[in-house]
Design a protein around this motif. Structure first.
Motif, PDB file in Angstrom:
ATOM      1  N   ARG A   1     -21.893  -3.898 -26.369  1.00  0.00           N
ATOM      2  CA  ARG A   1     -21.530  -2.552 -25.917  1.00  0.00           C
ATOM      3  C   ARG A   1     -22.730  -1.847 -25.286  1.00  0.00           C
ATOM      4  N   VAL A   2     -23.909  -2.012 -25.873  1.00  0.00           N
ATOM      5  CA  VAL A   2     -25.125  -1.412 -25.318  1.00  0.00           C
ATOM      6  C   VAL A   2     -25.428  -2.002 -23.943  1.00  0.00           C
ATOM      7  N   LEU A   3     -25.319  -3.324 -23.835  1.00  0.00           N
ATOM      8  CA  LEU A   3     -25.584  -3.970 -22.542  1.00  0.00           C
ATOM      9  C   LEU A   3     -24.587  -3.519 -21.484  1.00  0.00           C
ATOM     10  N   GLU A   4     -23.366  -3.262 -21.896  1.00  0.00           N
ATOM     11  CA  GLU A   4     -22.349  -2.816 -20.947  1.00  0.00           C
ATOM     12  C   GLU A   4     -22.698  -1.443 -20.371  1.00  0.00           C
ATOM     13  N   ILE A   5     -23.140  -0.535 -21.236  1.00  0.00           N
ATOM     14  CA  ILE A   5     -23.515   0.796 -20.758  1.00  0.00           C
ATOM     15  C   ILE A   5     -24.788   0.741 -19.923  1.00  0.00           C
ATOM     16  N   LEU A   6     -25.744  -0.058 -20.354  1.00  0.00           N
ATOM     17  CA  LEU A   6     -26.977  -0.175 -19.575  1.00  0.00           C
ATOM     18  C   LEU A   6     -26.722  -0.777 -18.201  1.00  0.00           C
ATOM     19  N   LYS A   7     -25.745  -1.638 -18.110  1.00  0.00           N
ATOM     20  CA  LYS A   7     -25.390  -2.203 -16.806  1.00  0.00           C
ATOM     21  C   LYS A   7     -24.836  -1.110 -15.888  1.00  0.00           C
ATOM     22  N   VAL A   8     -24.021  -0.224 -16.431  1.00  0.00           N
ATOM     23  CA  VAL A   8     -23.511   0.901 -15.634  1.00  0.00           C
ATOM     24  C   VAL A   8     -24.659   1.802 -15.190  1.00  0.00           C
ATOM     25  N   LEU A   9     -25.574   2.090 -16.095  1.00  0.00           N
ATOM     26  CA  LEU A   9     -26.721   2.929 -15.737  1.00  0.00           C
ATOM     27  C   LEU A   9     -27.592   2.265 -14.686  1.00  0.00           C
ATOM     28  N   ARG A  10     -27.756   0.955 -14.802  1.00  0.00           N
ATOM     29  CA  ARG A  10     -28.599   0.237 -13.828  1.00  0.00           C
ATOM     30  C   ARG A  10     -27.954   0.231 -12.447  1.00  0.00           C
ATOM     31  N   GLU A  11     -26.666  -0.028 -12.388  1.00  0.00           N
ATOM     32  CA  GLU A  11     -26.030  -0.216 -11.089  1.00  0.00           C
ATOM     33  C   GLU A  11     -25.722   1.094 -10.380  1.00  0.00           C
ATOM     34  N   PHE A  12     -25.441   2.151 -11.133  1.00  0.00           N
ATOM     35  CA  PHE A  12     -24.996   3.383 -10.496  1.00  0.00           C
ATOM     36  C   PHE A  12     -26.049   4.486 -10.540  1.00  0.00           C
ATOM     37  N   PHE A  13     -26.734   4.653 -11.647  1.00  0.00           N
ATOM     38  CA  PHE A  13     -27.768   5.681 -11.702  1.00  0.00           C
ATOM     39  C   PHE A  13     -29.054   5.212 -11.032  1.00  0.00           C
ATOM     40  N   LEU A  14     -29.391   3.954 -11.190  1.00  0.00           N
ATOM     41  CA  LEU A  14     -30.612   3.416 -10.580  1.00  0.00           C
ATOM     42  C   LEU A  14     -30.325   2.755  -9.242  1.00  0.00           C
ATOM     43  N   VAL A  15     -29.161   3.002  -8.661  1.00  0.00           N
ATOM     44  CA  VAL A  15     -28.797   2.570  -7.310  1.00  0.00           C
ATOM     45  C   VAL A  15     -28.926   1.057  -7.178  1.00  0.00           C
ATOM     46  N   GLY A  16     -28.594   0.334  -8.246  1.00  0.00           N
ATOM     47  CA  GLY A  16     -28.601  -1.108  -8.136  1.00  0.00           C
ATOM     48  C   GLY A  16     -27.438  -1.635  -7.320  1.00  0.00           C
ATOM     49  N   ARG A  17     -26.334  -0.881  -7.245  1.00  0.00           N
ATOM     50  CA  ARG A  17     -25.169  -1.261  -6.454  1.00  0.00           C
ATOM     51  C   ARG A  17     -25.240  -0.501  -5.135  1.00  0.00           C
ATOM     52  N   GLY A  18     -25.632  -1.212  -4.088  1.00  0.00           N
ATOM     53  CA  GLY A  18     -25.891  -0.562  -2.810  1.00  0.00           C
ATOM     54  C   GLY A  18     -24.668   0.065  -2.191  1.00  0.00           C
ATOM     55  N   GLU A  19     -23.494  -0.558  -2.370  1.00  0.00           N
ATOM     56  CA  GLU A  19     -22.295  -0.011  -1.746  1.00  0.00           C
ATOM     57  C   GLU A  19     -21.919   1.347  -2.343  1.00  0.00           C
ATOM     58  N   PHE A  20     -22.282   1.585  -3.610  1.00  0.00           N
ATOM     59  CA  PHE A  20     -22.009   2.902  -4.195  1.00  0.00           C
ATOM     60  C   PHE A  20     -22.850   3.971  -3.513  1.00  0.00           C
ATOM     61  N   ALA A  21     -24.124   3.673  -3.276  1.00  0.00           N
ATOM     62  CA  ALA A  21     -24.987   4.640  -2.590  1.00  0.00           C
ATOM     63  C   ALA A  21     -24.497   4.899  -1.175  1.00  0.00           C
ATOM     64  N   ILE A  22     -24.069   3.844  -0.484  1.00  0.00           N
ATOM     65  CA  ILE A  22     -23.574   4.008   0.890  1.00  0.00           C
ATOM     66  C   ILE A  22     -22.311   4.861   0.909  1.00  0.00           C
ATOM     67  N   ALA A  23     -21.347   4.525   0.054  1.00  0.00           N
ATOM     68  CA  ALA A  23     -20.085   5.248   0.050  1.00  0.00           C
ATOM     69  C   ALA A  23     -20.288   6.710  -0.339  1.00  0.00           C
TER      70      ALA A  23
ATOM     71  N   LEU B   1     -30.275  10.661 -20.475  1.00  0.00           N
ATOM     72  CA  LEU B   1     -29.404  10.811 -19.307  1.00  0.00           C
ATOM     73  C   LEU B   1     -30.004  11.754 -18.275  1.00  0.00           C
ATOM     74  N   GLN B   2     -30.743  12.754 -18.715  1.00  0.00           N
ATOM     75  CA  GLN B   2     -31.409  13.649 -17.775  1.00  0.00           C
ATOM     76  C   GLN B   2     -32.479  12.913 -16.979  1.00  0.00           C
ATOM     77  N   ILE B   3     -33.154  11.986 -17.615  1.00  0.00           N
ATOM     78  CA  ILE B   3     -34.146  11.186 -16.885  1.00  0.00           C
ATOM     79  C   ILE B   3     -33.445  10.298 -15.871  1.00  0.00           C
ATOM     80  N   TYR B   4     -32.329   9.681 -16.264  1.00  0.00           N
ATOM     81  CA  TYR B   4     -31.557   8.879 -15.319  1.00  0.00           C
ATOM     82  C   TYR B   4     -31.083   9.727 -14.136  1.00  0.00           C
ATOM     83  N   THR B   5     -30.657  10.957 -14.410  1.00  0.00           N
ATOM     84  CA  THR B   5     -30.198  11.838 -13.340  1.00  0.00           C
ATOM     85  C   THR B   5     -31.325  12.146 -12.368  1.00  0.00           C
ATOM     86  N   ALA B   6     -32.519  12.437 -12.893  1.00  0.00           N
ATOM     87  CA  ALA B   6     -33.657  12.717 -12.018  1.00  0.00           C
ATOM     88  C   ALA B   6     -34.019  11.497 -11.171  1.00  0.00           C
ATOM     89  N   ILE B   7     -34.014  10.309 -11.786  1.00  0.00           N
ATOM     90  CA  ILE B   7     -34.330   9.097 -11.031  1.00  0.00           C
ATOM     91  C   ILE B   7     -33.262   8.823  -9.985  1.00  0.00           C
TER      92      ILE B   7
END
Length: 772
Positions: A301-323, A453-459
């Motif tokens: 469960r922790v890895l699942e949430i960290l994956k969401v944070l990595r891909e969307f908050f840390l712009v790991g998923r490029g198509e999300f940033a583009i869209a 989460l505030q740190i993730y938001t700033a990044i």
């Protein structure tokens, strides 16, 4: 007389000992040596009376349970021992023991007082302790004595060098620490604050804090380390929440940890040793994790949430940033078009172009729809995308308080939040403060806090701003009529006539002129794209992916054998390279090291994961240079100038389109002066080009300054510890951030070929052009 002295020592006032013998007749009855002995007895009697009076009041009225326990121990142990000594002396006299009674039944006063010689210093020390506990009573500006201060004083008194004082202090310290440990036991075993005497307990309730509780470090005894205090807070909060949901989550098995926790605490002996106490708390935390928390918050469960944070908050998923960038730009352009369509008399400043909360949420909804359509085309079942759609929210921050990160009781997190530069990158997406957030629900709050989460938001705002500027510049090349234009000649037979040839010549001269006008813009845009591309590659591939891979490997127990230069994956549709996901990393690690696949996953408890995660976030903010206002401020200014450059290019293109319609088709706009507008746009464009170039030079200069800053380099170099020598209580490696990136590598890429040259600091008019 002896009977009167013994009664007075027992706590009964006696005029024999309180007479000052100033009368000459009275002084003649008692010799000076006897008067000195009576003064000693009077001093002991006075101390005994005052101790009994003050301890009685403390035991009944003091708000601290530990102070009441110590006061009661003084009466029950030490004053009772003094009373027994008085009875023993009296019994010795009555039995006419030769130790006190001499010939002719004479009892020397010196021998009687000498029996209490060891009690003077002890009673004086006890009275000093009572004064310490009552020093702040009745004062409005200070609180009464608290347990932490009393325990620290008793521990310090162990080192006075006097055996009797050390023994007395040790006995009272045992009482104080035992009482304090009972309060701790109620918290770490049952998840409840002490119901009696919790005035000075270090766990405080606070509804504004993330878990509902916080640590008051002023109420912690000196032997409790900050890490042990954080563990106790985590244990109590976890048990408290687990008990509130026991009927649905735990059942009867959730109470199986109580006996082992009691045993760990029962093995502690006073005076508590800091290391032994920390190990006991750590053992309780591990036991709780294995018996209870592992069912509530498994590692998957922790890895699942960290994956969401990595891909969307840390712009790991490029198509999300583009869209998201495209949908936001389209929303802003639609608001401006709506404002332009209004009659001039109905316009009200910028009120018609301000983006509202509902529109921001609609932009995120359209972004999800775009990503889902891409997913359906590729027939890929993406669980992370579905989870992100349920959790992620886009909000408009309407006040300064909402924009400023809120601080909690965790000193480490407050330090990270304070270090983040206040540069408003979140203003660039919609021209209003917009933040990407996510609700933290139970049991994820055992691992993830709102401050994280505030740190993730700033990044996210920082990385998304750089990505947005890069995308907007590359989109300029999609305007084909600006980038390249070869007007064909008119069709025959008109193309072979003089008017046809002259029109062909006119169209090509017009295209050639516009191409020369745009030459400087294209060169500046290309240079800015190169700068943003290399900077983004450094931030995303070198820093974010390097730290994430190492952190993920620590959590899953897969460690890279060697760390080579990370390759840059290919991209599609101009998207940022999609960094390796959790499954990709696990597969790569298993391919590189066959032995690693046989290793079992380490049993990290939620607090260890949370502590490691915050260390990871701290290293991430430092490595991303988000803690350096000297870098983020010129970068923010550069991004603003790039937005201005893109807006002017689009404006110039619309002017030229209107001019072509007017010249070629006869479509005339009576409310516009296209020639004057073109001259104005071209003049502004030249100025913005210079400011973009100066902005890039300023950012590179800031990077050079940071690379030569010894304090910054020492801070970065000191992040990584010795993993092999630092183990926790169960022999699992503690997390230490990996050493990644390096400003010198980025500077080497940016300086390649000398495409900008050294910054011209003393160039005339440079500052005026940059900030005009």
């Amino acid at each position: 007389m002896l009977h009167e002295i013994l009664l007075s020592l027992s706590g009964h006032p006696s005029p024999l000992l309180r007479n000052d013998y100033s009368d000459p007749e009275a002084s003649s009855l008692i010799s000076p040596p006897e008067r000195q002995l009576l003064d000693t007895a009077a001093h002991l009697s006075d101390l005994h009376c005052k101790l009994r009076e003050q301890t009685s009041r403390i035991s009944s009225t003091h708000p601290s349970a530990i102070c009441r326990a110590v006061s009661t121990a003084i009466v029950a142990v030490h004053l009772a021992s003094f009373q027994r000594k008085i009875i023993e002396v009296e019994d010795t006299i009555l039995r006419r023991d030769a130790g006190l009674v001499g010939a002719y039944n004479i009892v020397p006063l010196t021998a009687v007082i000498g029996q209490f010689s060891g009690w003077t210093r002890r009673l004086e020390w006890l009275w000093g302790l009572i004064e310490f506990m009552t020093a702040d009573e009745g004062r409005q500006d200070r609180l009464p004595c608290q347990a932490a201060k009393l325990i620290d004083r008793l521990r310090n008194e162990l080192q006075t060098g006097y055996a009797d004082v050390s023994e007395t202090s040790r006995s009272l310290l045992q009482v104080a620490e035992t009482s304090w440990l009972k309060q701790v036991s109620a918290w770490v075993v049952y998840g409840r604050k002490p119901t009696v005497g919790g005035y000075d307990f270090f766990i405080r309730e606070d509804e504004e804090e993330e878990p509902g509780y916080r640590i008051d470090y002023d109420l912690l005894p000196s032997f409790v380390t900050p890490s042990a205090a954080a563990s106790m807070l985590f244990i109590g909060v976890s048990i408290n929440r687990a008990r509130s949901r026991a009927s649905t989550d735990l059942g009867a098995s959730g109470l199986s940890h109580l006996s082992s926790q009691h045993q760990e605490l029962a093995r502690l002996s006073s005076p508590f040793n800091s290391v032994i106490f920390s190990r006991a708390i750590t053992s309780i935390r591990y036991t709780l994790s294995r018996t209870t928390l592992q069912k509530l918050l498994p590692l998957a469960r922790v890895l699942e949430i960290l994956k969401v944070l990595r891909e969307f908050f840390l712009v790991g998923r490029g198509e999300f940033a583009i869209a998201l960038t495209q949908q936001a730009d389209e929303k802003v352009r639609s608001r401006w078009r709506r404002a332009d369509n209004l009659a001039y008399e109905k316009r009200s400043a910028l009120g018609t172009v301000v983006v509202k909360e509902g529109e921001v949420s609609a932009v995120l909804a359209r972004t999800w729809a775009f990503l889902v359509s891409m997913q359906s085309q590729h027939a890929d079942d993406d669980e992370a995308l579905e989870l992100a759609r349920d959790l992620l929210r886009l909000h408009v921050s309407k006040s300064v308080k909402a924009v400023t990160p809120a601080k909690g009781s965790d000193h480490a997190m407050n330090k990270i939040l304070d270090a983040i530069a206040p540069t408003p990158f979140r203003n660039l997406l919609f021209s209003v403060p917009v933040t990407l957030t996510m609700p933290i629900q139970y049991p994820l709050d055992l691992f993830l806090a709102h401050s994280d989460l505030q740190i993730y938001t700033a990044i996210n705002s920082y990385l998304l701003s750089v990505r947005r500027a890069h995308l907007r510049l590359t989109d300029l090349w999609k305007i084909t009529s600006l980038r390249r234009h070869h007007p064909p000649p008119p069709r025959a037979p008109y193309g072979n006539t003089k008017s046809g040839i002259s029109k062909t010549r006119l169209l090509r001269e017009r295209a050639s002129l516009r191409s020369s006008i745009m030459r400087g813009t294209w060169s500046t845009s290309s240079a800015a794209i190169f700068f943003l591309g290399e900077t983004e590659a450094y931030l995303q591939v070198e820093v974010v992916e390097g730290l994430w891979s190492h952190f993920h490997g620590w959590m899953t127990g897969t460690r890279e054998s060697t760390r080579g230069e990370p390759s840059r994956p290919s991209t599609s549709q101009g998207a940022l390279p999609r960094i390796n996901t959790v499954d990709d990393n696990a597969r790569l690690d298993s391919d590189e090291s066959p032995a690693s696949s046989q290793d079992t996953q380490p049993n990290h408890d939620p607090q260890s994961l949370s502590t490691a995660h915050r260390q990871y976030l701290g290293a991430l903010t430092r490595r991303l240079l988000l803690t350096q206002p000297a870098f983020t401020t010129p970068l923010y200014g550069l991004l603003i100038q790039i937005d201005h450059l893109v807006a002017l290019v689009y404006r110039l293109h619309s002017v030229w389109v209107a001019a072509d319609l007017e010249a070629d088709e006869g479509v005339v706009d009576a409310f516009s002066n296209l020639d004057a507008e073109e001259r104005d746009v071209r003049a502004q464009l030249r100025g913005v080009e210079r400011r973009v170039k100066f902005g890039i030079e300023d950012v590179i200069s800031a990077l050079r300054t940071l690379s030569l800053d010894s304090s910054f380099v020492a801070e970065i170099e000191g992040e990584e510890g010795t993993l092999e020598d630092e183990m926790d209580g169960d022999g699992v490696e503690k997390y230490r951030p990996h050493r990644v990136g390096g400003i010198d590598r980025l500077l080497m890429k940016l300086d390649f070929g000398g495409w900008f040259g050294p910054p011209a600091v003393d160039r005339p008019g440079r500052d005026d052009e940059r900030f005009s």
